[in-house]
Write a protein that holds these residues in place. Structure first.
Motif, mmCIF file in Angstrom:
data_model
loop_
_atom_site.group_PDB
_atom_site.id
_atom_site.type_symbol
_atom_site.label_atom_id
_atom_site.label_comp_id
_atom_site.label_asym_id
_atom_site.label_seq_id
_atom_site.Cartn_x
_atom_site.Cartn_y
_atom_site.Cartn_z
ATOM 1 N N ASN A 51 42.756 47.135 45.224
ATOM 2 C CA ASN A 51 41.788 46.874 44.163
ATOM 3 C C ASN A 51 42.482 46.676 42.820
ATOM 4 O OD1 ASN A 51 39.636 47.110 45.946
ATOM 5 N ND2 ASN A 51 39.494 49.305 45.653
ATOM 6 N N LEU A 52 43.489 47.484 42.520
ATOM 7 C CA LEU A 52 44.229 47.320 41.277
ATOM 8 C C LEU A 52 44.956 45.978 41.260
ATOM 9 C CD1 LEU A 52 45.530 48.213 38.626
ATOM 10 C CD2 LEU A 52 47.278 49.393 39.972
ATOM 11 N N ILE A 53 45.632 45.661 42.355
ATOM 12 C CA ILE A 53 46.407 44.428 42.406
ATOM 13 C C ILE A 53 45.510 43.206 42.211
ATOM 14 C CG2 ILE A 53 47.786 42.971 43.953
ATOM 15 C CD1 ILE A 53 48.811 45.685 45.149
ATOM 16 N N GLY A 54 44.378 43.209 42.925
ATOM 17 C CA GLY A 54 43.470 42.076 42.810
ATOM 18 C C GLY A 54 42.833 41.960 41.441
ATOM 19 N N ALA A 55 42.349 43.097 40.917
ATOM 20 C CA ALA A 55 41.712 43.074 39.597
ATOM 21 C C ALA A 55 42.700 42.649 38.524
ATOM 22 C CB ALA A 55 41.133 44.453 39.279
ATOM 23 N N LYS A 56 43.905 43.196 38.578
ATOM 24 C CA LYS A 56 44.915 42.870 37.568
ATOM 25 C C LYS A 56 45.241 41.382 37.593
ATOM 26 C CE LYS A 56 49.376 44.530 35.864
ATOM 27 N NZ LYS A 56 50.533 45.439 36.124
ATOM 28 N N LEU A 72 43.292 38.835 38.541
ATOM 29 C CA LEU A 72 42.194 38.042 37.994
ATOM 30 C C LEU A 72 42.034 38.251 36.495
ATOM 31 C CD1 LEU A 72 39.481 38.390 40.790
ATOM 32 C CD2 LEU A 72 41.034 36.480 40.368
ATOM 33 N N ILE A 73 42.188 39.494 36.048
ATOM 34 C CA ILE A 73 42.025 39.800 34.621
ATOM 35 C C ILE A 73 43.122 39.131 33.797
ATOM 36 C CG2 ILE A 73 42.122 41.681 32.927
ATOM 37 C CD1 ILE A 73 40.731 43.438 35.093
ATOM 38 N N GLU A 74 44.355 39.215 34.261
ATOM 39 C CA GLU A 74 45.455 38.593 33.519
ATOM 40 C C GLU A 74 45.355 37.071 33.552
ATOM 41 O OE1 GLU A 74 49.057 40.244 35.067
ATOM 42 O OE2 GLU A 74 48.794 42.159 34.000
#
Length: 320
Positions: free
Chosen positions: A152-157, A159-161
């Motif tokens: 979840n962190l890897i995916g969110a980071k 997309l956010i970046e």
């Protein structure tokens, strides 16, 4: 393995849904079953495992399964190493990191198949009233993820970046605590999964993205794993578990309502809530090695790891 049923121990998660229980003590032919504990993080895709338990699929192959919930995959890995569980839920980043750091574990089976590109049971959501309605609004904001080495962190980071946001802070939090943390304003956004994401959305949270299905369609983002030592000592038991899950995943794809119905007992949902759940699977019962490579490359690009593992080395295949 155990000579008696392990009591179902609830992890420190704010959920009354103790997915406890196993099957009958004997197989259909009357032979004694081998008792096996599976560590899980309670969420909707567990329905496939629950279905295999309830339909006696494990018993047909000589196994009696009990589940032990945990707040995240990290304590699940600890229980595998401590021989308190034979199989356990891990995400692909946890699988990669465990092997990199000298804890050899291997995926034995998918949890529910591969990621469906068309539906997702998890979402990156913004708190109601936060003023956040797009990913680029997350600059300088706080985002909750289940753990700081998670898919979840890897995916969110990613997309956010890619959206241009900077200075986003990520904090670890169990899924069941996220809806209240969003409502209280303790976090601005969260990557949250079913059945907890529905609670957040009902309270007004806004969906910003679905990282897993957007980034890893048909990928393997989690699996049931076991230690190399256990697999070396118990190949036939591992084969029985793998074959049962293959059968259960295929069956669930054809009888999804029946799979969802198991969540009434095991996650203590109402029948209506259970049927409203999304199982984010294409029901293909195979590990996607290419997706493990993709996730590992993304981890390296984000600076989360500085070395790699061979994806083929972290997936168990029966011999012969």
């Amino acid at each position: 393995m155990r000579n008696r049923l392990m009591p179902c121990v609830l992890a420190a998660v704010a959920v009354a849904a103790a997915a406890c229980g196993g099957e009958a003590a004997t197989a259909p032919d009357g032979t004694e079953l081998t008792e096996v504990t599976v560590g899980i993080v309670p969420f909707s895709p567990n329905a496939v495992l629950f279905l295999a338990m309830e339909r006696g699929m494990f018993a047909e192959r000589g196994l009696s399964v009990t589940v032990e919930p945990a707040a995240s995959p990290i304590p699940v890995v600890a229980s595998l190493v401590a021989e308190q569980a034979e199989f356990g839920f891990v995400t692909t980043p946890v699988l990669i990191n465990a092997n990199r750091e000298g804890t050899p574990i291997k995926c034995v089976s998918p949890v529910d198949g591969q990621v469906s590109p068309d539906r997702d049971s998890s979402a990156l959501v913004a708190a109601a009233g936060s003023g956040i309605d797009s990913l680029d609004d997350l600059s300088g904001r706080t985002v909750a993820v289940v753990q700081l080495a998670s898919i979840n962190l890897i995916g969110a980071k990613k997309l956010i970046e890619d959206a241009g946001a900077t200075g986003t802070e990520y904090v670890a939090m169990p899924f069941p605590q996220m809806p209240q943390a969003l409502a209280d304003g303790r976090v601005d956004a969260a990557v949250i999964t079913s059945p907890y994401v529905e609670t957040a959305l009902d309270a007004g949270a806004v969906t910003l993205a679905n990282p897993s299905s957007q980034l890893f369609p048909t990928g393997t983002i989690y699996c049931y794993a076991a230690t190399d030592r256990f697999l070396a000592d118990n190949p036939e038991l591992a084969r029985a578990f793998q074959e049962t899950m293959t059968e259960a995943i295929t069956y669930a794809g054809q009888h999804e309502d029946e799979a969802k119905a198991t969540l009434v007992e095991h996650l203590q949902l109402t029948p209506e809530q259970a049927q409203a759940q999304i199982i984010p699977s294409n029901y293909v019962p195979e590990i996607n090695l290419d997706s493990i490579t993709t996730i590992q490359d993304l981890m390296r690009a984000q600076g989360a790891i500085d070395s790699s593992v061979d994806p083929a080395d972290v997936v168990w295949q029966p011999q012969g």
